[in-house]
Write an enzyme that holds these catalytic residues in place. Structure first.
Site, mmCIF file in Angstrom:
data_model
loop_
_atom_site.group_PDB
_atom_site.id
_atom_site.type_symbol
_atom_site.label_atom_id
_atom_site.label_comp_id
_atom_site.label_asym_id
_atom_site.label_seq_id
_atom_site.Cartn_x
_atom_site.Cartn_y
_atom_site.Cartn_z
ATOM 1 N N GLY A 10 5.557 -59.142 36.618
ATOM 2 C CA GLY A 10 6.422 -59.305 37.793
ATOM 3 C C GLY A 10 6.162 -60.657 38.441
ATOM 4 O O GLY A 10 6.168 -60.803 39.672
ATOM 5 N N GLY A 13 8.351 -62.070 41.235
ATOM 6 C CA GLY A 13 8.539 -61.280 42.455
ATOM 7 C C GLY A 13 7.803 -61.912 43.629
ATOM 8 O O GLY A 13 7.122 -62.932 43.487
ATOM 9 N N ASP A 35 7.507 -61.829 32.976
ATOM 10 C CA ASP A 35 8.628 -61.417 33.823
ATOM 11 C C ASP A 35 9.855 -61.255 32.937
ATOM 12 O O ASP A 35 9.964 -61.906 31.897
ATOM 13 C CB ASP A 35 8.914 -62.454 34.923
ATOM 14 N N ASP A 54 9.942 -57.677 28.648
ATOM 15 C CA ASP A 54 10.049 -56.426 29.388
ATOM 16 C C ASP A 54 8.754 -55.626 29.221
ATOM 17 O O ASP A 54 8.245 -55.504 28.093
ATOM 18 C CB ASP A 54 11.227 -55.652 28.771
ATOM 19 N N ILE A 55 8.259 -55.060 30.310
ATOM 20 C CA ILE A 55 7.037 -54.238 30.200
ATOM 21 C C ILE A 55 7.298 -52.941 29.428
ATOM 22 O O ILE A 55 6.372 -52.210 29.114
ATOM 23 C CB ILE A 55 6.410 -53.923 31.590
ATOM 24 N N TYR A 154 11.060 -44.317 44.140
ATOM 25 C CA TYR A 154 10.026 -45.363 44.145
ATOM 26 C C TYR A 154 8.692 -44.799 44.658
ATOM 27 O O TYR A 154 7.633 -45.032 44.075
ATOM 28 C CB TYR A 154 10.524 -46.506 45.027
HETATM 29 N N1 SER Z 1 8.512 -52.904 50.684
HETATM 30 C C1 SER Z 1 8.765 -51.866 49.752
HETATM 31 C C2 SER Z 1 10.150 -51.376 49.827
HETATM 32 O O1 SER Z 1 10.723 -51.526 50.872
HETATM 33 C C3 SER Z 1 7.877 -50.709 50.017
HETATM 34 O O2 SER Z 1 6.704 -50.891 49.350
HETATM 35 O O3 SER Z 1 10.635 -50.826 48.892
#
Ligand code: SER
Length: 344
Positions: A10, A13, A35, A54-55, A154
């Site tokens: 990443g 990021g 990445d 890609d991971i 997530y």
């Molecule tokens: N900052 C992240 C999000 O908003 C949360 O870890 O998804």
């Protein structure tokens, strides 16, 4: 001889930017960056090697095992909370299967090297799930083992990967004859919302904080997608990098847990608005709450208890709310958008 490197997934990021820039300027480590997108120009000078891939590509990861001696893995690649809700199954693949692939790579590396491989993993306040706003208001500073019922894909992914990390560290293939011979040294931080003056996040739900600031500095109108009273913990990127590096360097015997909260300040959206308005009086900011994104923010704690990190490895942020905005975010952002490379 295989090259000894630190692997950072990443890389492009927000945390990747901060970490690669910091480690690159320090010059102590060779950086192997990964990445799915081509590496940002600004990071190229700091990376010994960049691999676009890609991971989820097991062949690619297999090649890394053969070619490099990976001492530490910073596994930062992830699909953030808002984006993950639009395609939860894809998010699961990237966030969970991707992490599993990297843990497997750590095991193979540790077999080669005959020593543990450190695995640094950013988890998130999204691992928590408070059932409603009243509970959130009453909960105060949430501890690591409380309220672990995440409301987003997530958050589920992050919480589960924390468990996987613990499993790979203590119990991996526990029934095998050679169990315990290899090891992954998994260390994880639950980050609050992160704010950087240099980059903006993509696809997160705490993004209203950094977005408000970056829009105002560019004189762009901004409709904040949460109510003014919404409250979340935040931290500046410099402190996030500092916490990652301090946890990496902590002696194993000092760690009483594998997963630590870290935080700095907990403003409401209204407070962020007021700070931004003071710095950029012409800012055109309105509040237009998006019900679903609001419900995600309402399920995350208003503050977290990071006393375990403070006690075990001396964690203390450098930037409280005043210093974060007055000494770092506002001056650097102002400069960021006034120079020749105005746009992000
Ligand atoms: N900052 C992240 C999000 O908003 C949360 O870890 O998804």
């Amino acid at each position: 001889m295989r090259k000894e490197v630190v692997l950072i997934t990443g890389a492009n990021g927000e945390i990747g930017h901060g970490l690669i820039t910091y480690l690159g300027q320090q010059g102590k480590h060779r950086i192997l960056a990964l990445d799915v997108q081509p590496l940002d120009e600004s990071l190229k000078p700091y990376c010994d090697r960049f691999i676009q891939g890609d991971i989820l590509d097991q062949m690619l990861l297999g090649r890394l095992v053969a070619e490099f001696e990976i001492r530490t893995i910073y596994h930062l690649a992830s699909i953030l909370s808002t984006k993950a809700e639009y395609n939860p199954e894809t998010a699961h693949r990237v966030n969970v299967e991707g992490t599993l692939n990297l843990l497997r790579l750590a095991v193979e590396q540790s077999q080669w090297q005959g020593r543990p491989v450190k695995f640094l993993y950013p988890s998130s306040i999204a691992a928590y799930g408070l059932p409603d706003i009243v509970t959130k208001q009453k909960a105060g500073k949430v501890k690591e083992d409380e309220w672990l019922q995440p409301a987003t894909m997530y958050g589920c992914n992050k919480l589960y990967c924390e468990h996987l990390g613990r499993y790979y560290t203590y119990n991996y293939r526990r029934l095998a004859a050679d169990a315990g011979k290899t090891s992954v040294d998994f260390r994880c931080l639950r980050f609050p919302g992160l704010i950087s003056a240099i980059t903006v996040p993509t696809g997160g739900t705490s993004d209203y904080g950094p977005e408000m600031l970056h829009h105002a500095a560019q004189n762009l109108p901004y409709a904040c997608f949460v109510r003014p009273d919404s409250q979340l913990p935040f931290m500046v990127m410099a402190d996030a990098i500092k916490s990652l590096l301090e946890l990496e360097a902590a002696p194993a015997e000092a760690l009483t847990r594998r997963v630590y909260n870290v935080t700095s300040f907990s403003p409401t959206a209204q407070e962020i608005y007021e700070i931004v308005k003071k710095a950029f009086p012409n800012a055109d900011i309105t509040f237009e709450p998006h019900l679903s994104r609001q419900s995600i923010v309402d399920s995350w704690p208003a503050d977290v208890d990071d006393s375990a990190a403070r006690t075990d490895w001396g964690w203390k942020p450098d930037y409280d709310q005043t210093r974060a905005f007055e000494e770092y975010l506002i001056p650097v952002i102002r400069q960021r958008y006034s120079g020749p490379n105005k746009a992000l």
